[in-house]
Write an enzyme that holds these catalytic residues in place. Structure first.
Site, PDB file in Angstrom:
ATOM      1  N   HIS A 347     -27.385  11.834 -35.673  1.00 62.71           N
ATOM      2  CA  HIS A 347     -28.725  11.112 -36.111  1.00 62.71           C
ATOM      3  C   HIS A 347     -28.967  10.352 -34.894  1.00 62.71           C
ATOM      4  CE1 HIS A 347     -27.119  12.829 -39.925  1.00 62.71           C
ATOM      5  NE2 HIS A 347     -28.389  12.904 -40.018  1.00 62.71           N
ATOM      6  N   LYS A 430     -40.183  19.470 -38.909  1.00 61.01           N
ATOM      7  CA  LYS A 430     -39.085  19.628 -38.366  1.00 61.01           C
ATOM      8  C   LYS A 430     -39.383  20.920 -37.169  1.00 61.01           C
ATOM      9  CE  LYS A 430     -37.378  23.115 -41.679  1.00 61.01           C
ATOM     10  NZ  LYS A 430     -36.110  23.613 -42.073  1.00 61.01           N
ATOM     11  N   HIS A 476     -32.793  13.730 -37.057  1.00 64.26           N
ATOM     12  CA  HIS A 476     -31.708  14.491 -37.381  1.00 64.26           C
ATOM     13  C   HIS A 476     -31.507  15.804 -36.657  1.00 64.26           C
ATOM     14  CE1 HIS A 476     -31.889  12.673 -41.588  1.00 64.26           C
ATOM     15  NE2 HIS A 476     -33.035  12.223 -41.259  1.00 64.26           N
TER      16      HIS A 476
HETATM   17 ZN   LIG Z   1     -29.371  14.298 -41.243  1.00 65.32          ZN
END
Ligand SMILES: [Zn+2]
Ligand SMILES: [Zn+2]
Length: 599
Positions: A347, A430, A476
Site C-alpha cells: 500500500h 483499477k 493498493h
Molecule cells: Zn489493499
C-alpha cells in the site's frame, strides 16, 4: 477477441448455428429428446438436452457424424418472426420433429419468459431429400445465425456434462453436450492442439507430479500445503519481488492473521466483503475477531501510528500477506481459488501531486518482474465504475480524478489499455494486467488500484507544506495477484520445466554405485556453499539403489535442469558427467567449467 466484438462476429453466429445443427442431429437420432437452450460460448457452444435415455461419450461420435451429413445438405437457415399466438401454435405443432407437446415443454417455458413486446423469432432449417421427402428443424431462438448449414464445416463435439434446467438444482438435470466450431480447418486443429498441450501443462497435474503442493481433507477445503519444492518456488519468487521493491524504496511490514472486527467495520469491508469472510470468533471478553481477508486496514493503522509530513510521503508498505477468504466449497479450485493465499501486497500513501508518478512506478515494477519471469505478453484493462450500480463508495469527484490519474499514467508510459466499465473495486478504479501464456491463453494477474475512500474512512492525514492537514491517496497493488496464482501460471507457462534460477532443484547428483555416495554428498555440500542469485544452489543427491537409467529418467520427469553423474572415472579425474534437461549429455566437466556455463 474482446467479448463484445466476439458476440458480433461471424464465428459467434457460426457456433450458435453449430449448436442448432447438433440439436437437429439429436432430434433425428434420439426421438423424444427434448431441447432446452443451446447458446454459443467462449470457445464453442453447448446444448442442454433432456434425453429419454442417458447418452454416453461414445454417442458423441454418432451425433457428430450425423451433423457432418446434415451440414452438407442443402439447408438454408431462415429466420421467421411471429406473434406470441403463432409461436405457441408452432411449438405445439406435432408435425415438426423438434416441436409438439411431447418434446417442446422447455421451449414453451422459454416462450413464456420472453417479455411482452419483444420480438419472437424461430430459426428454420428445411430441405427436401432425394426421395422428395420434406424435412424440417425448427428452434425458438433469438439468433442470429449463418445463412445455411453448409457453412458449418469445421466442428467437433467435445464432452458431456450435467446441467440443471435454468441452473436450479431443484429442477431436472439435463445433459449438456459441449462442442466447438471454427471458420477454418486450421483454426479447429490449432484449438485442439492447444487443448492437448494445455492438458500436459495443467498445473494441478504438474503440481502433484513435481511435488509442489498438496491438499488434505483433514486440513480443510481450499487450504493448500506447500511441499518443500513448492515452498522453494515461493521463496525465490518472494525474494525476487522483495529485492525489486527494496530497490524502489518500499519498506517491509508484518501484520497478524487475525484482527478485531472493529478494524473491518471501520474500513467498510464488513459491509462489502462479509460473504467472503470466515465465520467470526468471539473471545471471553466478548470481543469478536476475524481471519483477515485483506491486508489494507493493517497498513493503514501503521500509517496512522505517527503524524506524517508531506516530506514523509510517499510511504510504501509491502507485505507478503496471507489472507483468508471463505470461498463457497463448490467454487474452490486448487491453488487458483483457495481459501488461504498469499498476496504480494503493498500500500502506497501518496500526495495528490505524486499519484501519477507513483502509479507509473508501480506499473514499471510489475513490468520488470514479469520480464524477469519470462512473461512478455500482457495487456492492461482499466476497470471503471458502472454509473448505474450502487455498490461503489466515495465521491464522484474522487472517482473522476483517480480514473483520470490512471489514464494519464498509462498514456505517459505509452501503455495501451482497454476500459471495462463496472470492473472497478468498490472503493476505486483499477488497472489489471492480463498475461498471455505460452499457449496464448490469458490469465488475469496483477492489479493496481487507486483509492480515495479508505483514507477518508480512516481520516488519514499528513501535514502539508502550508502546515495544514491534507488527505493522502492510497494505491493498493499486487503485481502477482497472489503467489499461488503466479505459481499456477508459471507451472503452465514452462510446463513444469522452470528456468534454472527458478527451479526448485537445480542440480540432481546421481552417484552410479554406493561407493560414489560419499563423493556425491561432498559435491552437494560444495555446491550448496556457493551462491547463485543471492541464494545457495539447490541440490539433491539421488542415492537410491536404482539403475542409473532409472534415476536419469525420473530426474528428467522431475524436470531438473542439470543431472550430475558421478562414477569411478569422474572421481579419479575430478569431473562430473553433466546431463542437461534441454541438451542431453554434455560430457565430463569440472565443477568450475559447469558453473562457468551458468554465467
Ligand atoms: Zn489493499
Ligand atoms: Zn439458438
Amino acid at each position: 477477441m474482446l467479448k463484445e466484438a466476439y458476440e458480433q462476429s461471424y464465428l459467434y453466429r457460426l457456433r450458435h448455428s453449430a449448436a442448432h445443427l447438433m440439436a437437429q442431429a439429436v432430434t433425428e437420432l434420439y426421438p423424444g429428446a427434448k431441447l432446452s437452450i443451446g447458446p454459443p460460448i467462449e470457445n464453442g457452444f453447448y446444448y442442454d438436452i433432456d434425453f429419454p435415455q442417458p447418452i454416453r461419450e461414445e454417442d458423441l461420435e454418432k451425433i457428430e457424424k450425423r451433423m457432418k451429413e446434415l451440414s452438407q445438405l442443402d439447408q438454408k437457415i431462415n429466420r421467421i418472426e411471429v406473434s406470441r399466438d403463432e409461436a405457441e401454435t408452432l411449438i405445439l405443432d406435432k408435425s415438426i420433429p423438434s416441436m409438439g407437446t411431447d418434446v417442446a415443454e422447455y421451449k414453451l417455458e422459454l416462450l413464456d419468459a420472453i417479455p411482452e413486446g419483444e420480438t419472437i423469432s424461430f430459426y428454420d432449417q428445411q430441405r427436401t431429400d432425394r426421395e422428395g421427402k420434406y424435412h424440417r428443424f425448427l428452434d425458438l431462438c433469438r439468433g442470429p445465425h449463418v445463412d445455411a448449414t453448409k457453412e458449418i464445416k469445421h466442428f467437433k463435439l467435445m464432452s458431456l456434462a450435467g446441467a440443471y434446467w435454468r441452473g436450479d438444482v431443484r429442477n431436472k438435470q439435463l445433459t449438456r453436450i459441449y462442442g466447438t466450431a471454427f471458420e477454418s480447418k486450421e483454426g479447429l486443429e490449432h484449438y485442439l492442439h492447444v487443448l492437448e498441450e494445455a492438458k500436459k501443462r495443467d498445473h494441478r497435474i504438474l503440481g502433484r507430479e513435481l511435488h509442489l503442493y498438496m491438499f488434505s481433507p483433514r486440513v480443510g477445503t481450499g487450504l493448500p500445503l506447500w511441499l518443500p519444492k513448492g515452498a522453494v518456488l515461493r521463496e525465490v519468487l518472494t525474494d525476487t519481488m522483495k529485492a525489486e521493491q527494496l530497490k524502489r524504496g518500499y519498506e517491509p511490514v508484518v501484520t497478524p492473521h487475525i484482527a478485531n472486527i472493529k478494524l473491518y467495520e471501520k474500513s467498510g469491508h464488513i459491509l462489502t466483503f462479509r460473504e467472503k469472510m470466515f465465520p467470526f470468533m468471539e473471545d471471553e471478553e466478548k470481543e469478536t475477531h476475524i481471519l483477515k481477508p485483506m491486508n489494507c486496514p493493517f497498513h493503514i493503522e501503521i500509517y496512522q501510528s505517527q503524524m506524517r509530513s508531506y516530506r514523509d510521503l510517499p510511504i510504501r508498505y509491502a507485505e507478503f500477506g496471507t489472507v483468508y477468504r471463505y470461498e463457497q466449497s463448490g467454487e474452490v479450485a486448487g491453488i487458483l481459488r483457495a481459501r488461504g493465499f498469499t498476496q504480494d501486497d503493498a500500500h502506497l500513501f501518496v500526495r495528490p501531486d505524486q499519484l501519477q508518478d507513483e502509479f507509473i512506478g508501480v506499473v514499471d515494477l510489475m513490468k520488470t518482474v514479469l520480464e524477469k519471469l519470462g512473461l512478455h505478453e500482457y495487456r492492461a484493462r482499466l476497470g471503471t465504475k458502472d454509473p448505474a450500480s450502487d455498490k461503489y463508495v466515495g465521491h464522484d469527484d474522487n472517482w473522476i480524478a483517480s480514473t483520470q490519474a490512471i489514464e494519464n499514467a498509462c498514456q505517459a508510459m505509452g501503455m495501451d489499455y482497454e476500459i471495462s466499465v463496472g470492473d472497478a473495486a468498490f472503493y476505486g478504479p483499477k488497472l489489471d494486467l492480463m498475461i498471455k501464456d505460452a499457449l496464448g491463453r490469458e490469465w488475469q494477474m496483477g492489479t493496481v488500484q487507486v483509492d480515495y475512500n479508505l483514507p477518508e474512512r480512516f481520516e488519514l492525514e499528513y501535514i502539508g507544506e502550508d502546515s495544514k492537514p491534507h488527505r493522502p491517496i492510497m494505491i493498493h497493488r499486487a503485481p502477482f495477484g497472489s503467489l499461488e496464482r503466479m505459481i499456477g501460471l508459471l507451472t503452465e507457462q514452462y510446463a513444469g520445466a522452470f528456468p534454472f534460477w527458478l527451479s526448485p532443484v537445480q542440480f540432481a547428483i546421481l552417484p552410479i554405485a554406493d561407493r560414489h555416495n560419499e563423493a556425491a554428498f561432498s559435491l552437494a555440500a560444495d555446491l550448496r556453499s556457493r551462491l547463485f542469485d543471492t541464494r545457495p544452489f539447490r541440490v539433491t543427491v539421488d542415492d537410491r539403489r536404482e539403475t542409473l537409467g532409472k534415476k536419469i529418467r525420473e530426474n528428467q520427469m522431475q524436470k531438473v535442469p542439470y543431472m550430475l553423474i558421478l562414477g569411478d572415472r569422474d572421481i579419479e579425474s575430478g569431473t562430473v558427467g553433466v546431463r542437461s534437461r534441454e541438451d542431453g549429455d554434455l560430457g565430463a566437466m569440472t565443477v568450475a567449467e559447469l558453473l562457468d556455463r551458468l554465467g
